[in-house]
Design a protein around this motif. Structure first.
Motif, PDB file in Angstrom:
ATOM      1  N   SER A   2       0.831  -1.207   0.000  1.00  0.00           N
ATOM      2  CA  SER A   2       0.000   0.000   0.000  1.00  0.00           C
ATOM      3  C   SER A   2       0.863   1.253   0.000  1.00  0.00           C
ATOM      4  N   ASN A   3       0.309   2.311  -0.581  1.00  0.00           N
ATOM      5  CA  ASN A   3       0.874   3.645  -0.469  1.00  0.00           C
ATOM      6  C   ASN A   3      -0.326   4.575  -0.391  1.00  0.00           C
ATOM      7  N   SER A 121       7.059  -1.834  -2.249  1.00  0.00           N
ATOM      8  CA  SER A 121       6.306  -1.521  -3.470  1.00  0.00           C
ATOM      9  C   SER A 121       6.917  -2.275  -4.643  1.00  0.00           C
ATOM     10  N   ASP A 122       6.264  -2.156  -5.787  1.00  0.00           N
ATOM     11  CA  ASP A 122       6.771  -2.761  -7.017  1.00  0.00           C
ATOM     12  C   ASP A 122       7.307  -1.699  -7.964  1.00  0.00           C
ATOM     13  N   GLU A 123       7.736  -0.585  -7.387  1.00  0.00           N
ATOM     14  CA  GLU A 123       8.237   0.536  -8.189  1.00  0.00           C
ATOM     15  C   GLU A 123       9.355   0.097  -9.136  1.00  0.00           C
ATOM     16  N   LEU A 506       2.453   7.900   9.905  1.00  0.00           N
ATOM     17  CA  LEU A 506       2.602   6.461   9.660  1.00  0.00           C
ATOM     18  C   LEU A 506       2.359   6.123   8.193  1.00  0.00           C
ATOM     19  N   SER A 507       1.428   6.822   7.571  1.00  0.00           N
ATOM     20  CA  SER A 507       1.107   6.540   6.159  1.00  0.00           C
ATOM     21  C   SER A 507       2.225   6.943   5.218  1.00  0.00           C
ATOM     22  N   MET A 508       3.166   7.764   5.713  1.00  0.00           N
ATOM     23  CA  MET A 508       4.188   8.331   4.834  1.00  0.00           C
ATOM     24  C   MET A 508       5.343   7.386   4.523  1.00  0.00           C
ATOM     25  N   ARG A 514       9.777   5.188  -1.474  1.00  0.00           N
ATOM     26  CA  ARG A 514       9.725   5.401  -2.933  1.00  0.00           C
ATOM     27  C   ARG A 514      10.627   6.566  -3.346  1.00  0.00           C
ATOM     28  N   LEU A 515      10.544   7.666  -2.612  1.00  0.00           N
ATOM     29  CA  LEU A 515      11.342   8.846  -2.950  1.00  0.00           C
ATOM     30  C   LEU A 515      12.824   8.627  -2.656  1.00  0.00           C
ATOM     31  N   ALA A 516      13.126   7.914  -1.574  1.00  0.00           N
ATOM     32  CA  ALA A 516      14.522   7.615  -1.248  1.00  0.00           C
ATOM     33  C   ALA A 516      15.161   6.771  -2.347  1.00  0.00           C
ATOM     34  N   ALA A 517      14.403   5.804  -2.890  1.00  0.00           N
ATOM     35  CA  ALA A 517      14.909   4.967  -3.987  1.00  0.00           C
ATOM     36  C   ALA A 517      15.047   5.786  -5.260  1.00  0.00           C
TER      37      ALA A 517
END
Length: 582
Positions: A2-3, A121-123, A506-508, A514-517
């Motif tokens: 989830s995101n 995630s599957d980013e 918590l949702s962040m 994602r942003l770190a990757a």
């Protein structure tokens, strides 16, 4: 996987689009238009949780005032079953959406369901990515730059793995070339001095002067005696190089293991030479017309490769011609291949032979001039090095104690080694502090702060939040109040600002990963954990738990336990422990 940040944004866009379609079908807005608009998170929560600019984006095409469009959209919005409770019009025509209890409850449910994989995630779609980091010369102890590069590379690989990449961690051992020759010559000179006396054998000025070289010479003599003076210089120095490597490489592995770093592979440069892979790579560049001979040496036409690279990136030929570019030697007149030739071969091995779609390297900022040259050489091999080789450049570390720079090691009197540092502070503190700033920022590492046990020390602050929650859960369990399942919690009871702020925090985590990757910046996780811990402490101080009625008590207890799980997961990404007691 989830995101909820992205899910909520997508839902705002979808709700707005459907409202527009209903309004157009009713003849209240012009139909058939493709309206963009953005969905953002306002800094001021009084403006709602998400804001859509749809009305303003469509004003020109619809020939209507944005607020009139916004009002029409509001009249046709259907929030039933959505994450949102209400929508208001603000400013020139923003649609401000306010989250409801369904979204807040979903945060708790997602963390419970995904457990240690929350934030995954599957980013990356399973893309094979190698992260090569530290790769320190095996000629001496690892130092502060290696310490920063170690945790940066290790954490980045962890983040990429969570973001859906098939990640591989590698250490490149430079066990060939000039530095190994100098290493052998240095050990040999100390060996001679041990037997003949220092005054009777000159030590080379450009040799390695550290005490570790003396120790290696002493160990070699203790094992082999004095008879190696009678061997040929070539045989003796080859034996000393191999002896030194047999001692130093295991030491490096031991230091890195103590630092909580394990590699998938230790790749030896010598294997590239012994297999003929370096020679083959250079021949490929020659076949493609990128080399020439001069004064007995073979040169890479780096100048032309770089000009072509820069022109692909948007420079004109005239601009490229004005750059001060130089060519590189690949094979010296004596027939030996240069380090650059081996480096090209190594990266060809990564991208072509082993099939990594991207090679991510953690390098010191002093290597910045080497980045484009290596990328261009890989371009010359047809391997698209400009896109597939990603180099994260890392600035220097300034070690401070009592507010002053620390320049000397207590053990050797030379540059501070990783093992010296880990004798002074915990591995947790070292890993957290070295990853606390983005790689392109210099890092001031305060030794005094790293060992303090108060809220000024960020790793202590985060770990204390985790331990505090564990203590709370244990006390409530003694009183018969166990952490409930997410399905048994009424999220509609969590209405206080501190509760909502904590749930949003918590949702962040999935978005931060994602942003770190995406940005190759794992320090985002450090900053996130400090902010999350602050949100928890504010919630804990403002919202009673034990004294409340059972339904509210259980909702808040579940919120605290959800926070515990997310903090533990974030610390795990950093390779830092999550203690239950402090």
């Amino acid at each position: 996987m989830s995101n909820l940040i992205q899910s909520a944004k997508s839902q705002v866009a979808e709700l707005t689009q459907k409202a527009y379609e209903r309004a157009a079908a009713a003849g209240q807005l012009p139909g058939g238009l493709e309206v963009g608009g953005s969905v953002e998170i306002p800094k001021d929560v009084s403006h709602g949780d998400y804001a859509s600019s749809f009305a303003m984006a469509g004003a020109k095409a619809m020939h209507m005032a944005p607020r009139a469009i916004a009002q029409t959209l509001c009249d046709h919005l259907d929030l039933e079953g959505s994450f949102f409770d209400k929508v208001e019009i603000a400013g020139p025509g923003f649609l401000n959406f306010t989250l409801g209890s369904r979204w807040y409850g979903q945060v708790i449910a997602d963390v419970e369901r995904e457990g240690a994989r929350y934030g995954e995630s599957d980013e990356g779609h399973g893309e094979k990515v190698m992260v090569e980091f530290v790769s320190a010369n095996p000629t001496g102890p690892m130092h502060m730059g290696n310490a920063r590069g170690g945790v940066l590379g290790d954490t980045l690989a962890n983040v990429l793995s969570m973001a859906g990449y098939d990640t591989w961690k590698e250490f490149y051992v430079n066990d060939a070339g000039n530095q190994i020759h100098k290493f052998a010559v240095s050990i040999d000179a100390r060996y001679h001095q041990l037997i003949l006396g220092e005054e009777n054998f000159a030590f080379p000025e450009d040799g390695y002067h550290g005490d570790d070289i003396r120790e290696l010479a002493q160990a070699f003599r203790a094992e082999h005696g004095d008879g190696w003076l009678e061997k040929s210089e070539e045989e003796r120095q080859e034996a000393m190089a191999q002896f030194g490597l047999s001692v130093n490489v295991p030491k490096m592995k031991e230091d890195l293991r103590r630092y909580q770093i394990e590699y998938d592979e230790w790749f030896f440069e010598s294997s590239l030479h012994e297999s003929g892979y370096v020679r083959e790579t250079v021949e490929m560049l020659t076949q493609r017309g990128w080399t020439y001979e001069k004064e007995g040496a073979l040169w890479l036409n780096t100048t032309e490769l770089l000009k072509e690279k820069y022109m692909r990136e948007g420079k004109t030929r005239e601009q490229a011609d004005k750059l001060d570019l130089k060519d590189d030697v690949l094979r010296r007149a004596n027939g030996f291949y240069t380090y650059f030739a081996a480096d090209i071969a190594y990266h060809r091995n990564k991208l072509e032979k082993r099939g990594f779609s991207k090679a991510v390297n953690i390098w010191g900022a002093d290597h910045h001039g080497h980045v484009a040259r290596l990328q261009a050489a890989l371009d010359g091999l047809g391997l698209d090095g400009s896109h597939r080789l990603v180099v994260v450049l890392m600035q220097l570390v300034n070690l401070l104690q009592d507010g002053k720079p620390v320049r000397m090691s207590k053990r050797s009197g030379k540059a501070i080694a990783l093992h010296d540092l880990l004798d002074e502070i915990s591995v947790d503190a070292a890993r957290y502090f070295f990853n606390s700033r983005s790689s392109n920022s210099p890092l001031d590492f305060d030794l005094d702060l790293a060992v303090r046990e108060d809220s000024d020390n960020p790793v202590y602050y985060v770990q204390y939040a985790h331990a505090r929650i564990c203590s709370l859960i244990a006390k409530l369990a003694e009183e018969g109040a166990a952490v409930p399942a997410a399905g048994d919690v009424d999220a509609a009871l969590l209405v206080q600002p501190e509760e909502k702020a904590l749930l949003k925090a918590l949702s962040m985590l999935p978005e931060e990963i994602r942003l770190a990757a995406r940005d190759y910046d794992p320090s985002r996780i450090n900053r996130y954990l400090v902010e999350l811990s602050g949100d928890f402490h504010r919630f804990y101080n403002a919202c009673r738990i034990r004294e409340e009625a059972p339904a509210l008590r259980d909702a808040r207890l579940k919120l605290a336990d959800t926070t515990r799980a997310v903090i533990a997961g974030g610390l795990g990404l950093l390779g830092v422990s999550a203690p239950e007691k402090m």
